[in-house]
Design a protein around this motif. Sequence first.
Motif, short mmCIF file in Angstrom:
data_model
loop_
_atom_site.label_atom_id
_atom_site.label_comp_id
_atom_site.label_asym_id
_atom_site.label_seq_id
_atom_site.Cartn_x
_atom_site.Cartn_y
_atom_site.Cartn_z
N THR A 5 0.86 -1.18 0.00
CA THR A 5 0.00 0.00 0.00
C THR A 5 0.90 1.24 0.00
O THR A 5 2.08 1.17 0.34
CB THR A 5 -0.92 0.03 1.23
OG1 THR A 5 -0.13 -0.04 2.41
CG2 THR A 5 -1.90 -1.12 1.21
N SER A 42 0.62 5.91 0.19
CA SER A 42 -0.23 7.07 0.47
C SER A 42 -0.19 8.01 -0.73
O SER A 42 0.76 8.03 -1.50
CB SER A 42 0.24 7.79 1.74
OG SER A 42 1.61 8.12 1.65
N GLY A 43 -1.25 8.78 -0.89
CA GLY A 43 -1.37 9.69 -2.02
C GLY A 43 -0.21 10.65 -2.11
O GLY A 43 0.16 11.28 -1.10
N ASP A 49 -5.60 4.05 -6.79
CA ASP A 49 -6.12 4.05 -5.41
C ASP A 49 -5.04 3.52 -4.48
O ASP A 49 -4.56 2.39 -4.65
CB ASP A 49 -7.37 3.16 -5.35
CG ASP A 49 -8.08 3.24 -4.01
OD1 ASP A 49 -7.42 3.58 -3.00
OD2 ASP A 49 -9.28 2.95 -3.96
N PRO A 50 -4.64 4.29 -3.47
CA PRO A 50 -3.58 3.83 -2.57
C PRO A 50 -3.87 2.51 -1.87
O PRO A 50 -2.93 1.80 -1.47
CB PRO A 50 -3.45 4.98 -1.56
CG PRO A 50 -3.92 6.18 -2.30
CD PRO A 50 -5.03 5.68 -3.17
N GLN A 54 -4.18 11.23 -4.27
CA GLN A 54 -4.52 11.94 -3.04
C GLN A 54 -6.02 12.15 -2.90
O GLN A 54 -6.58 12.02 -1.80
CB GLN A 54 -3.79 13.29 -3.01
CG GLN A 54 -2.30 13.18 -2.79
CD GLN A 54 -1.63 14.53 -2.66
OE1 GLN A 54 -2.19 15.56 -3.04
NE2 GLN A 54 -0.42 14.54 -2.12
N GLN A 87 -7.63 8.99 -1.79
CA GLN A 87 -7.39 8.79 -0.37
C GLN A 87 -8.31 9.67 0.47
O GLN A 87 -8.92 9.21 1.44
CB GLN A 87 -5.92 9.10 -0.04
CG GLN A 87 -5.56 8.95 1.43
CD GLN A 87 -4.09 9.25 1.69
OE1 GLN A 87 -3.25 9.15 0.81
NE2 GLN A 87 -3.78 9.64 2.92
#
Length: 321
Positions: A37, A39-40, A64-65, A131, A134
């Motif tokens: 995984t 993060s944006g 999509d993160p 982002q 997220q």
Amino acid sequence: MSAGTRKIAVTVSDVVKVNELVTRFRFVPTDGAPLPTFSGGAHVVVEMQDGDVTRLNPYSLMSDPMDQSAYTISVRRDDEGRGGSLFMHTKVKPGDQMMISYPVNLFALDLRAKKHLMIAGGIGITPFLAQIKQLAAMNGNFELHYSCRSPALGSYADELTTAHPGRVHVYFDDQKQAIDLETLLDGQPLGTHIYVCGPKGMINWVRDKASALGWPREAVHYEEFLAPQSGKPFEVKLAVSNKVITVGEHQSLLEAMEAAGVDAPYLCRGGACGQCETDVIGYDGKFIHHDHWLEDEDKASGKKIMPCVSRFEGKTLVLDR
């Protein structure tokens, strides 16, 4: 540790032409295991084997993160560049196997912010796509202002305005539309953070205007990956490795070190992260600093260089590598 020391084998599952300049690539894990995984705002470094030349370019993740089945990037074709984007556009096809780095985030959302104000230009839209996914999942407060050349070249503009009406505002240069930046920044609620990604001129414009209006420095975030510039070949002595290397006209110092078998650290390869900062032991000549990591006093001191994007002209350069 460099991003290149931890790699993921991927297979290209989709290649989609978004518009005249931009193509989208989807990577799935070759071994079928879940991808990490991210993060944006994160990017991966894509390894391209172009004949005898290995190219390593950073690209923002736009998927999509939380989707561990695939990573997606978009690449803008640069006909005047050093060949990475042309390789992706002309040689990469579905079914190809490639190597990418683990995700690295130098442009993360500050989740303490009450609101996220995003300003994008051109291909700088890509990190915001992740982002926004997220933030949408956590019901976060965001607003996007996206400037592009024309409707035909407005990558993902229709998708964004349809999915987030009222939150996404698009401006087309060919229709003489422009962001009213001073009014936009002056009217934000307390606790807003600004994020900008796009051409260097846009980034400087937003940073300078925010500073003039009294925005705290820590509330203004930006990302710009600089491409290494060509220049005169130069010779470098690597004191720790006990090697003398020549940096070619169209080669970065970092690439020359890697070609000589020297493991130099990196995360972004674009002058932004500071990971490849290298101490200078001695020199006779002048530095050509292209990064936006070193402070002006560091550049003037002659004691530091960022091998990913900066160059040297002169007789002697000795580095602590």
